[in-house]
Design a protein around this motif. Structure first.
Motif, PDB file in Angstrom:
ATOM      1  N   LEU A   1      -2.986  -4.474  -3.503  1.00  0.00           N
ATOM      2  CA  LEU A   1      -3.557  -5.655  -4.133  1.00  0.00           C
ATOM      3  C   LEU A   1      -4.125  -5.336  -5.508  1.00  0.00           C
ATOM      4  CD1 LEU A   1      -5.403  -7.333  -1.137  1.00  0.00           C
ATOM      5  CD2 LEU A   1      -3.406  -8.221  -2.362  1.00  0.00           C
ATOM      6  N   TYR A   2      -4.473  -4.072  -5.728  1.00  0.00           N
ATOM      7  CA  TYR A   2      -5.040  -3.650  -7.011  1.00  0.00           C
ATOM      8  C   TYR A   2      -3.993  -2.961  -7.884  1.00  0.00           C
ATOM      9  CZ  TYR A   2      -9.326  -4.482  -4.414  1.00  0.00           C
ATOM     10  OH  TYR A   2     -10.312  -5.057  -3.673  1.00  0.00           O
ATOM     11  N   TRP A   3      -3.143  -2.166  -7.247  1.00  0.00           N
ATOM     12  CA  TRP A   3      -2.065  -1.461  -7.955  1.00  0.00           C
ATOM     13  C   TRP A   3      -0.753  -2.123  -7.528  1.00  0.00           C
ATOM     14  CZ3 TRP A   3      -3.254   2.174 -11.550  1.00  0.00           C
ATOM     15  CH2 TRP A   3      -4.536   2.708 -11.512  1.00  0.00           C
ATOM     16  N   ARG A   4      -0.284  -3.050  -8.335  1.00  0.00           N
ATOM     17  CA  ARG A   4       0.853  -3.877  -7.923  1.00  0.00           C
ATOM     18  C   ARG A   4       2.172  -3.122  -7.922  1.00  0.00           C
ATOM     19  NH1 ARG A   4      -0.267  -7.736  -4.976  1.00  0.00           N
ATOM     20  NH2 ARG A   4       0.969  -9.394  -5.903  1.00  0.00           N
ATOM     21  N   ALA A   5       2.167  -1.888  -8.428  1.00  0.00           N
ATOM     22  CA  ALA A   5       3.361  -1.051  -8.354  1.00  0.00           C
ATOM     23  C   ALA A   5       3.265  -0.046  -7.206  1.00  0.00           C
ATOM     24  CB  ALA A   5       3.574  -0.304  -9.675  1.00  0.00           C
ATOM     25  N   SER A   6       2.205  -0.142  -6.398  1.00  0.00           N
ATOM     26  CA  SER A   6       2.076   0.738  -5.232  1.00  0.00           C
ATOM     27  C   SER A   6       2.843   0.160  -4.056  1.00  0.00           C
ATOM     28  CB  SER A   6       0.609   0.888  -4.822  1.00  0.00           C
ATOM     29  OG  SER A   6      -0.066   1.801  -5.638  1.00  0.00           O
ATOM     30  N   ASN A   7       3.453   1.041  -3.269  1.00  0.00           N
ATOM     31  CA  ASN A   7       4.064   0.593  -2.025  1.00  0.00           C
ATOM     32  C   ASN A   7       2.976   0.091  -1.080  1.00  0.00           C
ATOM     33  OD1 ASN A   7       5.890   2.706  -3.280  1.00  0.00           O
ATOM     34  ND2 ASN A   7       7.236   1.890  -1.713  1.00  0.00           N
ATOM     35  N   ARG A   8       3.370  -0.773  -0.167  1.00  0.00           N
ATOM     36  CA  ARG A   8       2.412  -1.471   0.689  1.00  0.00           C
ATOM     37  C   ARG A   8       2.387  -0.850   2.086  1.00  0.00           C
ATOM     38  NH1 ARG A   8       4.031  -6.187   3.351  1.00  0.00           N
ATOM     39  NH2 ARG A   8       5.693  -6.331   1.812  1.00  0.00           N
ATOM     40  N   ILE A   9       1.181  -0.473   2.529  1.00  0.00           N
ATOM     41  CA  ILE A   9       0.988   0.097   3.855  1.00  0.00           C
ATOM     42  C   ILE A   9       0.764  -1.021   4.866  1.00  0.00           C
ATOM     43  CG2 ILE A   9      -0.618   1.428   5.293  1.00  0.00           C
ATOM     44  CD1 ILE A   9      -1.107   3.203   2.838  1.00  0.00           C
ATOM     45  N   GLU A  10       1.443  -0.931   6.000  1.00  0.00           N
ATOM     46  CA  GLU A  10       1.226  -1.855   7.110  1.00  0.00           C
ATOM     47  C   GLU A  10       1.078  -1.053   8.394  1.00  0.00           C
ATOM     48  OE1 GLU A  10       3.636  -5.249   9.680  1.00  0.00           O
ATOM     49  OE2 GLU A  10       4.143  -4.957   7.571  1.00  0.00           O
ATOM     50  N   CYS A  11       0.062  -1.381   9.184  1.00  0.00           N
ATOM     51  CA  CYS A  11      -0.159  -0.752  10.491  1.00  0.00           C
ATOM     52  C   CYS A  11      -0.326  -1.871  11.519  1.00  0.00           C
ATOM     53  CB  CYS A  11      -1.395   0.130  10.472  1.00  0.00           C
ATOM     54  SG  CYS A  11      -1.349   1.474   9.268  1.00  0.00           S
TER      55      CYS A  11
ATOM     56  N   ARG B   1      -0.680   7.588  23.008  1.00  0.00           N
ATOM     57  CA  ARG B   1      -1.362   8.347  21.962  1.00  0.00           C
ATOM     58  C   ARG B   1      -0.316   8.869  20.996  1.00  0.00           C
ATOM     59  NH1 ARG B   1      -3.919  13.475  25.046  1.00  0.00           N
ATOM     60  NH2 ARG B   1      -4.732  11.786  26.362  1.00  0.00           N
ATOM     61  N   THR B   2      -0.753   9.250  19.823  1.00  0.00           N
ATOM     62  CA  THR B   2       0.159   9.811  18.829  1.00  0.00           C
ATOM     63  C   THR B   2      -0.623  10.682  17.863  1.00  0.00           C
ATOM     64  OG1 THR B   2       1.718   9.262  17.044  1.00  0.00           O
ATOM     65  CG2 THR B   2      -0.148   7.806  17.311  1.00  0.00           C
ATOM     66  N   LYS B   3       0.069  11.584  17.232  1.00  0.00           N
ATOM     67  CA  LYS B   3      -0.549  12.237  16.085  1.00  0.00           C
ATOM     68  C   LYS B   3      -0.869  11.161  15.058  1.00  0.00           C
ATOM     69  CE  LYS B   3       1.978  16.609  16.659  1.00  0.00           C
ATOM     70  NZ  LYS B   3       2.969  17.540  16.039  1.00  0.00           N
ATOM     71  N   THR B   4      -1.986  11.310  14.385  1.00  0.00           N
ATOM     72  CA  THR B   4      -2.419  10.285  13.439  1.00  0.00           C
ATOM     73  C   THR B   4      -1.503  10.251  12.219  1.00  0.00           C
ATOM     74  OG1 THR B   4      -4.707  10.407  14.153  1.00  0.00           O
ATOM     75  CG2 THR B   4      -4.314   9.531  11.955  1.00  0.00           C
ATOM     76  N   ALA B   5      -0.951   9.066  11.959  1.00  0.00           N
ATOM     77  CA  ALA B   5      -0.122   8.885  10.766  1.00  0.00           C
ATOM     78  C   ALA B   5      -1.002   8.923   9.525  1.00  0.00           C
ATOM     79  CB  ALA B   5       0.617   7.554  10.830  1.00  0.00           C
ATOM     80  N   PRO B   6      -0.508   9.457   8.412  1.00  0.00           N
ATOM     81  CA  PRO B   6      -1.334   9.495   7.191  1.00  0.00           C
ATOM     82  C   PRO B   6      -1.786   8.116   6.743  1.00  0.00           C
ATOM     83  CG  PRO B   6       0.960  10.108   6.732  1.00  0.00           C
ATOM     84  CD  PRO B   6       0.809  10.077   8.212  1.00  0.00           C
ATOM     85  N   THR B   7      -1.000   7.090   7.032  1.00  0.00           N
ATOM     86  CA  THR B   7      -1.367   5.731   6.628  1.00  0.00           C
ATOM     87  C   THR B   7      -2.578   5.209   7.395  1.00  0.00           C
ATOM     88  OG1 THR B   7       0.299   4.930   8.178  1.00  0.00           O
ATOM     89  CG2 THR B   7       0.937   5.079   5.871  1.00  0.00           C
ATOM     90  N   TYR B   8      -2.791   5.669   8.624  1.00  0.00           N
ATOM     91  CA  TYR B   8      -3.886   5.146   9.443  1.00  0.00           C
ATOM     92  C   TYR B   8      -5.255   5.446   8.845  1.00  0.00           C
ATOM     93  CZ  TYR B   8      -0.492   4.798  13.351  1.00  0.00           C
ATOM     94  OH  TYR B   8       0.572   4.508  14.157  1.00  0.00           O
ATOM     95  N   LEU B   9      -5.353   6.529   8.089  1.00  0.00           N
ATOM     96  CA  LEU B   9      -6.642   6.953   7.553  1.00  0.00           C
ATOM     97  C   LEU B   9      -6.950   6.328   6.199  1.00  0.00           C
ATOM     98  CD1 LEU B   9      -6.397  10.712   8.562  1.00  0.00           C
ATOM     99  CD2 LEU B   9      -7.831   8.970   9.634  1.00  0.00           C
ATOM    100  N   GLU B  10      -6.015   5.556   5.669  1.00  0.00           N
ATOM    101  CA  GLU B  10      -6.255   4.870   4.397  1.00  0.00           C
ATOM    102  C   GLU B  10      -7.215   3.697   4.597  1.00  0.00           C
ATOM    103  OE1 GLU B  10      -5.038   5.752   1.164  1.00  0.00           O
ATOM    104  OE2 GLU B  10      -4.871   7.539   2.412  1.00  0.00           O
ATOM    105  N   ARG B  11      -7.639   3.102   3.506  1.00  0.00           N
ATOM    106  CA  ARG B  11      -8.537   1.941   3.596  1.00  0.00           C
ATOM    107  C   ARG B  11      -7.722   0.737   4.067  1.00  0.00           C
ATOM    108  NH1 ARG B  11     -13.444   0.756   2.596  1.00  0.00           N
ATOM    109  NH2 ARG B  11     -13.835   2.825   1.696  1.00  0.00           N
ATOM    110  N   LEU B  12      -8.110   0.194   5.230  1.00  0.00           N
ATOM    111  CA  LEU B  12      -7.356  -0.877   5.874  1.00  0.00           C
ATOM    112  C   LEU B  12      -8.254  -2.092   6.106  1.00  0.00           C
ATOM    113  CD1 LEU B  12      -5.560   1.227   8.655  1.00  0.00           C
ATOM    114  CD2 LEU B  12      -4.663   0.658   6.383  1.00  0.00           C
TER     115      LEU B  12
ATOM    116  N   GLY C   1     -10.722   6.208   6.518  1.00  0.00           N
ATOM    117  CA  GLY C   1     -11.005   7.393   7.302  1.00  0.00           C
ATOM    118  C   GLY C   1     -10.909   7.140   8.792  1.00  0.00           C
ATOM    119  N   GLU C   2     -11.618   7.962   9.571  1.00  0.00           N
ATOM    120  CA  GLU C   2     -11.606   7.820  11.022  1.00  0.00           C
ATOM    121  C   GLU C   2     -12.330   6.537  11.416  1.00  0.00           C
ATOM    122  OE1 GLU C   2     -11.959  11.855  13.183  1.00  0.00           O
ATOM    123  OE2 GLU C   2     -13.098  12.112  11.313  1.00  0.00           O
ATOM    124  N   LYS C   3     -11.789   5.824  12.396  1.00  0.00           N
ATOM    125  CA  LYS C   3     -12.356   4.527  12.772  1.00  0.00           C
ATOM    126  C   LYS C   3     -11.824   4.102  14.132  1.00  0.00           C
ATOM    127  CE  LYS C   3      -8.874   2.859   9.533  1.00  0.00           C
ATOM    128  NZ  LYS C   3      -8.848   3.943   8.540  1.00  0.00           N
TER     129      LYS C   3
END
Length: 748
Positions: free
Chosen positions: A508-518, A614-625, A474-476
């Motif tokens: 790391l839990y869903w090994r068929a999920s694409n990987r988010i990097e920020c 600054r930027t509009k918040t990318a959807p990936t930024y709000l994921e658990r990181l 979420g927001e952080k």
């Protein structure tokens, strides 16, 4: 019947109990005709699914490939629809099975898929392609007419298959439906993954010993040797006739298990964290090569990815009992003793569901400098509504190997060996030391060092290799105060590449999920004023399969790639990284906008904040990181390298107060602290979350992470005096593992 790379042969013979009327002729597996019926039910219920064409060839049945190829996994599609129409799901009455959402399964074998007679091999179903086989006809198991795969006593019958060096990720849970005949021997091994002794070896392993019961284990690396987790159960009936089911796995560092619906027992108290190493030169086995082993047989054997919730374990109990006709033997209070498990919201954990159109629109917005640099060099926008939840000032050295259960803060060198580039990443304690620590100054270094003609580097993460540790959704706000040594421009090697960044933890839990990097900041030695900022990627999955909509990296975007001088970056006086001074970087991730801020000299011997971009918040930024720091080397870029340092004074994380103080299900109230909050005393964290038994307790003193684990108590030390103590409780056994914070208690 149409065949599939995932689902194997049609059912040749069905020895199992069929589901009750209303479910149709259904033995607890979704064959293509059942899958088609299930999908039609979902499509009638959810408008979003109505447009999907699952039956690609129009033959009236649907294989897993037809269901999955070219779209998000069905679990994610149903999750999207459920969010829009939460009232629909309870009325659908869709039977639950392990292959309802096949992405759960890494490997599975069903007895009815094998032809009758000696079994030379089993055809796998799942994400992985590992085929158990036996070349020696004398020790082959037998597929009997009543539909079981039997391993007779006195034969040493067993199957062998390739080991899996990634078993610690790929086989986080397992389930076996089986029969034992203890009149024929003293013990027997049912399953042995990566057979041997050592971390990730015989892990998982399941065996039975007469007089002791059914045992299951995982093996990791501990602080001083092997970390052997072992559970045992006496709830097995070993008369050679009655069926049993075991469900087992790892969940946030602790092992769980259930036999015939009864929880397994620990043989020794488990440490609150678990990690392990990759295993090499190993093989796995189904069955026991010892000719003295007792007779046994199996109906189904499954191994899977992700970490099962407590509700999911109970569904496995109910599924197996109904499939094999022993529901009456489940405990009286078991939810599936008298009813079949159904698809419900517990089967829809949060997943990042990538919308490429939204992604591309966001990416286009990052090219608009009238947006991204509208306030470049100006006064920072003051963050509002956030509070401190994590702060490490590095007064202690707390970096431990990420492949061990020893660490409870920073883990090194991380699970991606490619991060170091031309430099090899090292674990702490190795030579050369790339994790120099100054306790008096409270400074942690992550360094680049040469030794014996080769370059080595450091990297440390806020999670271990299994994903346990500190993460934020979420927001952080992420803040880091750091310094790079003072060097003239001509003395900075072009290949230097220090970075502060994050991975999403889902992969790391869903090994068929694409990987988010920020990537929050990356600097290269080619130009010490050049900033690579907010470079965001959505990578290929670890296991490429039909369960990933796109197996390649999606288009990458970088919010800021340019100079931080006064002319281009609008930074007053300009910014040069290798200036030998500490600066604080701040990354404010809001629901709608994200800001990058930096402290610079205020001209009076102090500092002031300025906005970088600054930027509009990318959807990936709000994921658990998580958080990560490293020093990489790109040897092909630039002049000769000398030893380099990345000094870190402190790191902070802030979250929205409303999120910290929220009470989310299954919690019905915030956790409460009680006990003697003074040195030598003990404080206990009390949790009210009905139906959940598995928790992790994260202790903080003025935001400083004291420790975490499975125990609800903390021994108070003198160094905690005068500080505000809080406990963040993770409901590990619940869907999505929600968090809840206690209110602070001041240590006297």
């Amino acid at each position: 019947m149409k065949r599939s790379l995932f689902t194997c042969l049609s059912v040749l013979f069905c020895p199992v109990v069929l589901y009750a009327a209303g479910d149709g002729v259904f033995n607890g597996r979704y064959e293509p005709e059942h899958r088609a019926k299930m999908l039609r039910t979902l499509q009638k219920a959810y408008p979003e699914l109505a447009k999907e064409e699952f039956d690609a060839d129009g033959d009236g049945i649907v294989t897993v490939e037809e269901q999955e190829t070219g779209r998000h996994p069905l679990q994610q599609l149903v999750l999207l629809s459920h969010k829009k129409h939460p009232e629909v799901l309870p009325g659908l009455h869709i039977p639950w099975t392990p292959d309802l959402f096949c992405e759960w399964i890494s490997l599975s074998f069903f007895a009815e898929d094998a032809p009758e007679g000696a079994v030379g091999n089993l055809v796998p179903q799942g994400l992985l392609d590992r085929q158990p086989a036996q070349e020696n006809a004398a020790v082959r198991p037998v597929r009997t007419p009543d539909g079981r795969i039997s391993f007779p006593a006195g034969t040493g019958a067993h199957l062998r298959m390739d080991g899996d060096r990634n078993a610690r990720w790929n086989y986080r849970w397992g389930a076996i439906t089986f029969r034992l005949d203890e009149s024929t021997g003293e013990r027997v091994v049912l399953l042995d993954i990566n057979a041997g002794r050592g971390p990730s070896k015989s892990s998982p392993k399941v065996w039975y010993e007469k007089g002791k019961g059914l045992c299951a284990q995982y093996v990791g690396r501990g602080a001083n040797g092997l970390d052997v987790r072992k559970l045992v159960s006496d709830a097995v009936i070993a008369d050679g006739t009655n069926w049993n089911c075991i469900v087992f796995g790892m969940r946030q560092g602790n092992m769980f298990g259930s036999v015939n619906g009864v929880p397994m027992k620990e043989t020794a108290a488990q440490p609150g964290r678990f990690s392990s190493e990759e295993a090499y030169r190993v093989e796995s086995r189904i069955g026991d090569a010892d000719p003295e082993s007792m007779a046994w047989s199996f109906d189904a054997l499954l191994l899977g990815q992700t970490e099962l919730s407590e509700a999911a374990v109970r569904k496995f109990d109910g599924w197996a009992a109904r499939r094999l006709g022993f529901c009456a033997r489940l405990p009286e209070a078991h939810p599936y003793r008298t009813r079949a498990p159904r698809l419900d919201a517990e089967d829809l954990p949060h997943r990042y569901i990538h919308d490429n159109e939204t992604w591309l629109r966001w990416g286009e917005s990052t090219k608009d400098k009238s947006l991204t640099r509208v306030n470049a060099g100006g006064a920072r926008v003051e963050p509002e509504g956030f509070e401190l939840v994590f702060r490490d000032d590095f007064t202690k050295f707390r970096i431990a190997p990420g492949t061990s259960s020893a660490g409870d803060l920073w883990m090194a060198p991380g699970f991606n060996s490619a991060v170091g580039g031309s430099a090899r990443l090292l674990a702490p304690g190795r030579i050369p030391d790339v994790y120099g620590h100054d306790a008096e100054a409270g400074v942690q270094n992550v360094a680049l060092r040469e030794h014996a003609g080769k370059w080595y580097a450091g990297a440390f993460y806020s999670v271990n290799d299994m994903g346990q540790g500190y993460t934020w959704a979420g927001e952080k706000i992420f803040r880091i105060r750091c310094m790079f040594p003072k060097r003239k421009k001509e003395d900075v090697a072009g290949g230097l590449f220090p970075a502060f960044w994050s991975y999403g933890t889902e992969w790391l839990y869903w090994r068929a999920s694409n990987r988010i990097e920020c990537d929050w900041f990356e600097f290269d030695g080619i130009n010490g004023t050049w900033y690579n900022g907010l470079s965001t990627h959505y990578h290929y999955p670890h296991i490429k399969s039909v369960f990933a909509k796109n197996n390649d990296s999606y288009q990458r975007f970088k919010v800021y790639g340019g100079l931080l001088n006064e002319e281009k970056g609008k930074i007053p006086g300009g910014f040069y990284l290798w200036d030998g001074r500490y600066h604080t970087w701040e990354f404010v991730i809001g629901r709608d906008m994200t800001y990058v801020n930096l402290t610079i000299d205020d001209g009076n011997g102090g500092e002031r904040w300025v906005e970088v971009c600054r930027t509009k918040t990318a959807p990936t930024y709000l994921e658990r990181l998580d958080l990560q720091l490293d020093y990489a080397l790109k040897a092909k870029q630039g002049n000769a390298v000398i030893p380099e340092d990345f000094f870190v004074d402190w790191i902070e994380v802030w979250q929205k107060s409303e999120a910290v103080n929220a009470v989310r299900a299954p919690f019905v109230s915030l956790p409460e602290l009680s006990g003697n909050a003074e040195p030598g005393g003990t404080v206990r964290c009390h949790v009210d979350a009905p139906g959940i038994t598995d928790f992790r307790y994260y202790w903080f003193a003025d935001g400083y992470p004291v420790t975490y684990g499975a125990g609800p108590e903390l021994k108070i030390t003198a160094e905690l005096s005068g500080k505000n103590l809080r406990c963040m409780v993770l409901a590990a056994g619940a869907l999505d593992m929600p968090e809840a914070w206690s209110r602070p208690v001041t240590v006297r």
